[in-house]
Structures are given as C-alpha cells and as structure tokens.
Scaffold this active site. Structure first.
Site, PDB file in Angstrom:
ATOM      1  N   GLY A   1       0.818  -1.201   0.000  1.00  0.00           N
ATOM      2  CA  GLY A   1       0.000   0.000   0.000  1.00  0.00           C
ATOM      3  C   GLY A   1       0.852   1.250   0.000  1.00  0.00           C
ATOM      4  O   GLY A   1       2.087   1.197   0.010  1.00  0.00           O
ATOM      5  N   ASP A   2       0.171   2.378   0.004  1.00  0.00           N
ATOM      6  CA  ASP A   2       0.797   3.698   0.019  1.00  0.00           C
ATOM      7  C   ASP A   2       0.353   4.394   1.296  1.00  0.00           C
ATOM      8  O   ASP A   2      -0.854   4.574   1.519  1.00  0.00           O
ATOM      9  CB  ASP A   2       0.347   4.491  -1.211  1.00  0.00           C
ATOM     10  CG  ASP A   2       0.983   5.868  -1.313  1.00  0.00           C
ATOM     11  OD1 ASP A   2       1.290   6.475  -0.274  1.00  0.00           O
ATOM     12  OD2 ASP A   2       1.151   6.350  -2.447  1.00  0.00           O
ATOM     13  N   PHE A   3       1.303   4.768   2.168  1.00  0.00           N
ATOM     14  CA  PHE A   3       0.873   5.318   3.456  1.00  0.00           C
ATOM     15  C   PHE A   3       0.254   6.701   3.348  1.00  0.00           C
ATOM     16  O   PHE A   3      -0.300   7.214   4.304  1.00  0.00           O
ATOM     17  CB  PHE A   3       1.972   5.280   4.521  1.00  0.00           C
ATOM     18  CG  PHE A   3       3.343   5.759   4.119  1.00  0.00           C
ATOM     19  CD1 PHE A   3       3.529   6.937   3.426  1.00  0.00           C
ATOM     20  CD2 PHE A   3       4.466   5.023   4.477  1.00  0.00           C
ATOM     21  CE1 PHE A   3       4.793   7.392   3.093  1.00  0.00           C
ATOM     22  CE2 PHE A   3       5.741   5.462   4.139  1.00  0.00           C
ATOM     23  CZ  PHE A   3       5.894   6.652   3.451  1.00  0.00           C
TER      24      PHE A   3
ATOM     25  N   HIS B   1      12.350  12.063   6.593  1.00  0.00           N
ATOM     26  CA  HIS B   1      13.327  12.890   5.883  1.00  0.00           C
ATOM     27  C   HIS B   1      13.114  12.901   4.368  1.00  0.00           C
ATOM     28  O   HIS B   1      13.726  13.703   3.663  1.00  0.00           O
ATOM     29  CB  HIS B   1      14.762  12.472   6.241  1.00  0.00           C
ATOM     30  CG  HIS B   1      15.230  11.173   5.660  1.00  0.00           C
ATOM     31  ND1 HIS B   1      16.494  10.685   5.917  1.00  0.00           N
ATOM     32  CD2 HIS B   1      14.648  10.256   4.840  1.00  0.00           C
ATOM     33  CE1 HIS B   1      16.662   9.541   5.277  1.00  0.00           C
ATOM     34  NE2 HIS B   1      15.554   9.261   4.623  1.00  0.00           N
TER      35      HIS B   1
END
Length: 340
Positions: free
Chosen positions: A229-231, A249
């Site tokens: 998934g994509d956070f 960062h």
C-alpha cells in the site's frame, strides 16, 4: 608566549579530495574484495585474479585499502580483511551492510556531481530529474537498480535495527508495523529478540518479492507479514507500535505532519510511534553525518531534508502525542519514542 600551530592547507585538501578515498572503498565493495578475503588471507596475485584487477592497478589499489584501514597486509604480502570489514562487508554474512554502499556507488556518487545545481535550484538531481517520472515508480522498473536500492536501505537499517530492538522496552507489545520498512530489518530484529511479538512491513507492492526473499532467508515467514500500500492514500495496518525509520526525511513539512497525524489516529491508546533518522543536533554543529544526509535529501528528493529533535518533537505534540522521548542510537542516528 606559546607559538601558534602553523596553518597548513592539508586538512582542506584532504577534505576536498575525500571523494578519492570514498570511491576506492566503493569500488572494493563492488569488486567483492572483502567477500573474496572472508575465507582467509590471499597474496596479491591470486586476489587480483579472482576479482579481476589489472596488474598495473592491483598493488596500489590493495595497498590504498590497507592505508584506509579496511585491509591488513602481513609482512609476507598476504592481504586480510580487518575485523570490521570482515564483519560488515562480506556479502555472505547476515551482518553485511555493503548494500548501502552498493547503492551509493550505483546511484548517489553520480548524483552528487550535480550538488551545485541542486544548491542553486532546489531541484532533485536523481532519476526524476532525467525522466520526470516519480522516483520509486522509475526505480522499480529496473530490477537490478531496485534490488540494489532495497538492499541498500536494508544495509543502513540493519545495525540500527539491532540497536532499536535492544533500546526500546517491548514488554507487553504484541504487533509492530514498520511503515515504509523496505525489507523489514527492524521488525526482523525485534521479532528475533521477542518471540511473542509478530510484525509486518507496510510498503509499496513492488517491494514484496525482495521482501519475501529476505524474510524466508531469516526464517520469519510465519511471523513477519507484508502489507502492500501507500501510506499517503491507504489505511494503515493495525498495530500497537509503528516505526517510521528514515521516512520523514523523504518528505516536506506538510507531508510529514500528515503522516504523523495519520499514525496517531490509527494507534490505540497507549500505542507508540517510533521515529528514527539522522537527526541534526539543535545547534546544527555536531552531526556532520546528519547534515550530509540532509544535502543528500536535497539531491535525491523533491522536498526532503533531515531535521532536529526539537523539530520532530514539536510535530509529534502537534499530532496529539502526549509524550515524546529522544534517545541516541548509533552512528549519528536518534530515535524518538512517542506515546499516544
């Protein structure tokens, strides 16, 4: 009156020409010098023949590695790994951290040639600068570069993972999820030290094949899972401990605050978010490594940078965390433990 020490140019010249020593080590890793010597000492001719060194280069190259304290040479001319090189630069050992050096050689060394352009424009100088495509999407299309990148991230995380597993009190914790955790070095270290804990990595789907190889090699396939998934856009898996290591960062301030808010909302009461990075000291004088990595984020991301403990503590409290404790790890890295 004491006589002042004379001012000489040597320190400046050594600093300015430091890329020579850096590239010498990177080439040694690429050639497999330390892996070839892991079985014991070798003379120059046999070692050069195995790794493919030309007779013109072999003596100076190997002796340069001796002078850099990564090889030893016996009186009879036998070359050996130093203890640190044998532990950390032999590809066949689980303690191998050369993946990050392989990635630096393949990607970052060339990108840093454009640091001046990055300083003047604020624009990244990586694959995105050449193709215009998103960084991870571009990199994942090249199987070799993608594997090198993931192994490189794992190389950085491996010693940090051991330090984190030992430093944090995992008593009573049940499930740890590393958000953007690459191959899972941190949860793997935690699970090895805490047999009652399970874990997962939440990562982009293209990471899964390399992750599964890593987990299988470490015998953790039954306790360490993968969530694709994509956070930024997908729900976070349930956990009582989240880890964001070398994640904040990569992003600008708005994106960092979004991720911290999202982690806070998903954690149960009493849950912990662990953030670690090469955080810059508040006076911005001492952590040279963190400052260099911040310049690397300038080159390699669209909005990323390193940050101070004071910065991240303020962001965490803004997200709602009631307690945030900063503790030094190793090698210029700091962990902040934030409790909901």
């Amino acid at each position: 009156m004491p006589v002042n020490d004379p001012i000489t140019p040597e320190p400046l010249l050594q600093l300015g020409l430091g890329f020579m020593a850096s590239k010498t080590l990177l080439s040694a890793v690429e050639l497999g010098i330390f892996t070839a010597l892991a079985g014991g000492g070798r003379n120059r001719e046999s070692l050069a023949a195995e790794v493919g060194l030309h007779p013109r280069s072999s003596a100076d190259f190997l002796d340069a590695l001796v002078s850099l304290d990564v090889l030893d040479r016996d009186e009879d001319g036998t070359y050996r790994n130093t203890a640190a090189a044998d532990l950390f630069l032999d590809r066949n050992k689980p303690s191998y951290v050369g993946g990050i050096l392989e990635m630096a050689d393949a990607r970052l060394f060339g990108f840093w040639n454009n640091l001046t352009d990055a300083l003047k424009t604020g624009a990244p100088q990586n694959e995105v600068a050449h193709s215009g495509a998103p960084f991870f999407a571009t990199l994942s299309q090249d199987p070799i570069a993608w594997r090198n990148f993931l192994n490189g991230m794992n190389g950085v995380s491996t010693p940090l993972a051991g330090a984190l597993a030992a430093d944090f009190d995992w008593t009573g914790r049940r499930h740890v999820v590393d958000l953007g955790g690459a191959l899972g070095a941190v949860p793997a270290a935690v699970l090895r030290a805490n047999p009652d804990i399970t874990g997962a990595v939440f990562e982009l789907p293209p990471v899964r094949p390399v992750f599964e190889e890593f987990v299988a090699a470490h015998g953790l396939a039954d306790r360490l899972a993968f969530h694709g998934g994509d956070f930024f856009s997908d729900p976070l898996p349930e956990a009582d401990v989240y880890v964001m290591g070398q994640i904040l960062h990569d992003w600008n301030l708005e994106q960092r605050r979004f991720l911290l808010d999202k982690a806070y909302a998903a954690l149960p009461e009493g849950g912990t978010l662990i953030v670690y990075d090469a955080m810059i000291d508040d006076e911005r004088r001492r952590n040279t490594y963190g400052l260099m990595l911040s310049l690397n984020m300038l080159i390699d991301t669209e909005g990323g940078s390193e940050y101070t403990v004071t910065d991240v503590t303020r962001w965490l409290r803004g997200a709602g965390f009631r307690k945030a404790e900063a503790r030094p790890l190793i090698g210029g890295y700091t962990a902040v433990y934030a409790t909901k």
